[in-house]
Design a protein around this motif. Structure first.
Motif, PDB file in Angstrom:
ATOM      1  N   LEU A   8       0.847  -1.176   0.000  1.00 19.40           N
ATOM      2  CA  LEU A   8       0.000   0.000   0.000  1.00 19.40           C
ATOM      3  C   LEU A   8       0.887   1.232   0.000  1.00 19.40           C
ATOM      4  N   GLN A  54       1.016   5.277   0.329  1.00 25.04           N
ATOM      5  CA  GLN A  54       0.340   6.530   0.661  1.00 25.04           C
ATOM      6  C   GLN A  54       0.978   7.594  -0.218  1.00 25.04           C
ATOM      7  N   VAL A  93      -2.740   2.139  -4.283  1.00 24.25           N
ATOM      8  CA  VAL A  93      -2.402   3.533  -4.008  1.00 24.25           C
ATOM      9  C   VAL A  93      -3.572   4.247  -3.342  1.00 24.25           C
ATOM     10  N   VAL A  94      -3.286   4.861  -2.205  1.00 22.53           N
ATOM     11  CA  VAL A  94      -4.240   5.788  -1.604  1.00 22.53           C
ATOM     12  C   VAL A  94      -3.726   7.187  -1.888  1.00 22.53           C
ATOM     13  N   ALA A  95      -4.478   7.950  -2.694  1.00 20.58           N
ATOM     14  CA  ALA A  95      -4.027   9.277  -3.096  1.00 20.58           C
ATOM     15  C   ALA A  95      -4.732  10.346  -2.276  1.00 20.58           C
ATOM     16  N   LYS A 119       0.459  11.709   7.582  1.00 25.89           N
ATOM     17  CA  LYS A 119      -0.283  11.367   8.809  1.00 25.89           C
ATOM     18  C   LYS A 119      -0.695   9.884   8.764  1.00 25.89           C
ATOM     19  N   ASN A 120      -1.249   9.467   7.636  1.00 30.45           N
ATOM     20  CA  ASN A 120      -1.670   8.066   7.496  1.00 30.45           C
ATOM     21  C   ASN A 120      -0.488   7.120   7.662  1.00 30.45           C
ATOM     22  N   ASN A 139       0.451   6.589  11.083  1.00 38.66           N
ATOM     23  CA  ASN A 139      -0.467   5.645  11.729  1.00 38.66           C
ATOM     24  C   ASN A 139      -0.233   4.210  11.254  1.00 38.66           C
ATOM     25  N   CYS A 140       0.840   3.994  10.494  1.00 36.67           N
ATOM     26  CA  CYS A 140       1.200   2.671   9.985  1.00 36.67           C
ATOM     27  C   CYS A 140       0.237   2.172   8.909  1.00 36.67           C
ATOM     28  N   ASP A 141      -0.562   3.082   8.343  1.00 36.06           N
ATOM     29  CA  ASP A 141      -1.521   2.647   7.332  1.00 36.06           C
ATOM     30  C   ASP A 141      -0.904   2.759   5.944  1.00 36.06           C
ATOM     31  N   SER A 148       3.517  -3.994  10.749  1.00 33.49           N
ATOM     32  CA  SER A 148       2.690  -4.471   9.641  1.00 33.49           C
ATOM     33  C   SER A 148       3.315  -4.170   8.279  1.00 33.49           C
TER      34      SER A 148
END
Lengths: 249, 272, 235
Positions: B29, B31, B59-61, B69-70, B73-75, B234
């Motif tokens: 993933l 970010q 991809v989180v855009a 920030k994400n 948070n380990c995301d 993770s």
């Protein structure tokens, strides 16, 4: 007031179908809607509760069924106080029946299922025959005429296999022909040994059906006795006025 | 039967997430900032990478601020944004393993053809902003703590102007992404600072054109960072590092240089 | 609105060409929102039925809270679910963030208050009508609830529809917890948001048109079922 021979004992009913009401009071908003009711009714026959509007007839019916809790006093059926078990023997039919949004047959099936009847089809068909609705079984209950709806309500009541049938002005909003058919069913049910207590304003209906009469006014039992003697020679001024169609205060 | 089929479809799709159920399926993933996604770069790059390694890149855009920030948070496994100071802080704070320069393009100021502030053709961003402020011409700002927003704030600062006092009058903070801010800016005839990649691939340009470009301080550097597996257990270190290694390799750099929209190169690789 | 005609044309050509990406996005939208709506109906109708048929201290407050939750912005729900499912959040170990499951969770939270509040009102009206009869039958509470839900099922279905409408149309929650990841968590609304931010307003509008058509289709289907069923047993 009638003598010690009243109420009569008739064959057919079970002891658990006899009603005793002892010094019953129902207070609401600082007013006594039922004041000191004493009543004993035998185990069978048709008792008619009569009286002007606001006399407390319907309320008394609800209290003896257990739908409404009295302020004080005791209601016993066959010597046993009201509880879930005694109440299950008592069926109540309202002036405006709350029919389920289902077919005629499903309305009866619902009650049979609630009473744990496994094999429902035969019993349901028999009940619908009794109230002459067998040919309407698959119709939506709410599309029936007023008289048919009330007959379905009777079938639902009988589906609980009650020993007591309480009827709260079941024909109040029906035409004479429909009323007559209801009366025939009530008479039939009573003849089979079900104890019937009927609230009505209709003097003619009372005359046709009643074995005995309880006349109420202002939350009190004014007079009770055999139908014959009540209608031919009412003891109280209020009952006389009511039967003559005069205004009763 | 339909219900059963539906239930099977549900469980099949639910099982395809980047969660534990998908451990066998090699995926990471990222970010990311919006410009790289909106410009279509990933649609071009990721299939090439997937063909080579079998690793799926999701991809989180979002804006650079939110992406960081994400990642904190380990995301996410990899962070790909464009705000070098914030990226260096991210690594210094222990959230990232190492920051690498990846590629660059440049920021530009776009504005209505009528050019009410008269800045068209200027090469000096600070001077252009000073003129815009002086003429109280409308300026639409991201206002969302993104990389572009940070760049814009830095430019105002070096121009010696604090536009936030005019917030709501000529200085308008949209609090939205680059595309939304461009839509808004074009709608109200405002000057907008944008990255060139987003602008070139942007489809709703109206009568807007580039008014300021080519200034040295409009340089827009993108960096890539592996999220620190010591902070975030993770993180898929192996796959994430493979992606970064590929991006920084000659292979990946050539691929980045090869992405064009309307014949124009959008990103210029500069991995050292 | 010169874009509108073009958008509808584009929408039609997308549908006719059976675009694979579009099909994927549409199916995920339906899957997420229908599943969320179904879950919401199970939770919401049960809650609504309990509120409709029982009297307890604080019931009014609970109803007020449920009604107020109907107005909760999707973004807020998205944030709450994000914070819960984030790797650094209490449920992070589940690894659900950025999956369709996370989107279903968020939409379920979004829709449940709507279904609960509407079905509470529907079932309470029905309860007022049936209450005395059911009590005269000495019917156990769970039978009462079951009968009310069964008899009110078509009205409750409308509550479910309202919930589906909200779920399928919202973007705020799914974009945060889903991340709008291509081929994984991209649904109609997040795709529309994306195309809008790319400035491709015609494509965004075309997708919006398709979304509307889907919503219309689902509503029409339920309306048809309801009409057919009404004729048989309801009056």
């Amino acid at each position: 007031m009638a003598g010690a021979s009243w109420p009569p004992l008739r064959a057919g009913g079970a002891e658990r179908c006899s009603l005793a009401v002892n010094d019953l009071w129902y207070l609401a908003g600082g007013r006594a809607l039922l004041s000191g009711i004493n009543l004993t009714l035998g185990r069978s026959g048709i008792t008619v509760l009569m009286g002007p509007n606001g006399a407390g007839k319907s309320l008394l019916l609800r209290v003896v069924h257990g739908l409404a809790a009295p302020t004080s006093g005791a209601v016993t059926w066959g010597g046993r106080s009201l509880n879930e078990e005694t109440r299950r023997n008592i069926a109540l039919v309202f002036q405006k029946p709350a029919l389920l949004r289902r077919t005629v047959a499903a309305n009866v099936d619902f009650v049979l299922a609630a009473r744990g009847v496994k094999d429902r089809t035969d019993r349901r068909n028999e009940l619908l025959e009794t109230v002459d609705l067998a040919n309407r079984a698959d119709q939506p209950a709410r599309l029936l005429s007023g008289g048919e709806q009330q007959r379905l309500a009777l079938a639902r009541a009988l589906a609980t296999d009650p020993c007591v049938l309480l009827l709260d002005e079941p024909t109040a909003s029906l035409d004479p022909a429909s009323s007559l058919r209801i009366e025939q069913i009530i008479a039939l049910v009573a003849a089979r040994g079900v104890r019937v207590i009927l609230v009505t304003h209709d003097v003619g209906q009372a005359r046709r059906l009643a074995d005995d009469v309880v006349f109420m006014s202002h939350g009190q039992v004014v007079e009770m006795g055999f139908a014959d003697s009540f209608f031919s020679a009412p003891q109280s001024e209020r009952a006389r006025a009511f039967l003559d169609g005069r205004f009763v205060l | 039967m339909k219900l059963v089929a539906y239930a099977i479809a549900v469980s099949a799709i639910l099982a395809t997430g980047p969660g534990p159920a998908a451990a066998q399926d090699r995926s990471i993933l990222v970010q990311s900032t919006t410009s790289t996604a909106n410009s279509g770069l990933y649609d071009y790059l990721l299939p090439i990478f997937h063909d080579k390694t079998g690793i799926t890149v999701n991809v989180v855009a979002v804006g650079t601020g939110q992406a960081i920030k994400n990642a904190q948070n380990c995301d996410g496994d990899v962070l790909l944004v464009h705000a070098t100071p914030a990226e260096e802080k991210f690594v210094a704070d222990g959230f990232g393993v190492k920051r690498s320069d990846l590629m660059y393009n440049d920021f530009i100021i776009v504005g209505p053809a009528a050019d009410p502030a008269g800045v068209k053709g200027m090469k000096d961003a600070e001077a252009a902003l000073t003129k815009i402020a002086g003429s109280k011409s409308i300026f639409a700002s991201r206002g969302d703590d993104s990389g572009t927003h940070k760049k814009e704030q830095a430019l105002w600062k070096s121009a010696g102007i604090d536009p936030t006092g005019a917030s709501g009058s000529w200085y308008r903070e949209t609090g939205s992404g680059m595309g939304a801010t461009l839509n808004t800016g074009i709608g109200m005839g405002a000057y907008v600072l944008t990255d060139r990649a987003t602008w070139i691939s942007f489809a709703n340009k109206g009568d807007f054109e580039i008014v300021v470009e080519g200034a040295k301080n409009l340089f827009n550097q993108y960096g890539v960072i592996l999220v620190n597996p010591e902070k975030c257990p993770s993180v898929k270190t192996e796959e994430g590092q493979a992606f970064i290694d590929w991006l920084l390799s000659d292979d990946g750099q050539t691929a980045i240089a090869g992405y064009r929209v309307d014949g124009q190169q959008l990103f210029f690789p500069d991995a050292s | 609105m010169q874009d509108l005609g073009g958008a509808i044309q584009l929408a039609l050509s997308l549908i006719v060409s059976a675009d694979r990406n579009l099909a994927e996005i549409v199916s995920l939208s339906l899957l997420v929102s229908l599943t969320a709506t179904a879950l919401s109906c199970i939770i919401g109708v049960t809650l609504g039925a309990v509120l409709a048929t029982t009297r307890f201290a604080g019931r009014g407050a609970v109803i007020a809270v449920v009604n107020a939750l109907m107005g909760l912005p999707p973004v807020v729900i998205g944030l709450i679910v994000y914070l819960a499912l984030s790797r650094s959040g209490p449920l992070g170990f589940l690894g659900l963030l950025y999956t369709p499951t996370a989107m279903i969770i968020a939409q379920t939270i979004l829709v449940t208050p709507i279904v609960a509040a509407l079905s509470r009102q529907i079932l309470e009206d029905l309860h007022v009508e049936y209450d005395e009869y059911f009590r005269s039958l000495c019917l156990p509470h769970r039978n009462v609830v079951a009968a009310l839900i069964w008899d009110g099922r078509f009205s409750v279905l409308t509550a479910g529809l309202a919930g589906f409408g909200r779920a399928v149309a919202e973007v705020g929650a799914v974009i945060i917890v889903g991340g709008n990841i291509d081929h994984l968590t991209r649904v109609m609304t997040t795709a529309i948001a994306l195309e809008t931010s790319k400035g491709d307003l015609a494509l965004a509008l075309a997708l919006g048109t398709i979304l509307m058509a889907i919503a219309l289709f689902v509503n029409g289907l339920v309306y048809y079922i309801r009409c057919t069923a009404l004729r048989s047993a309801y009056a």
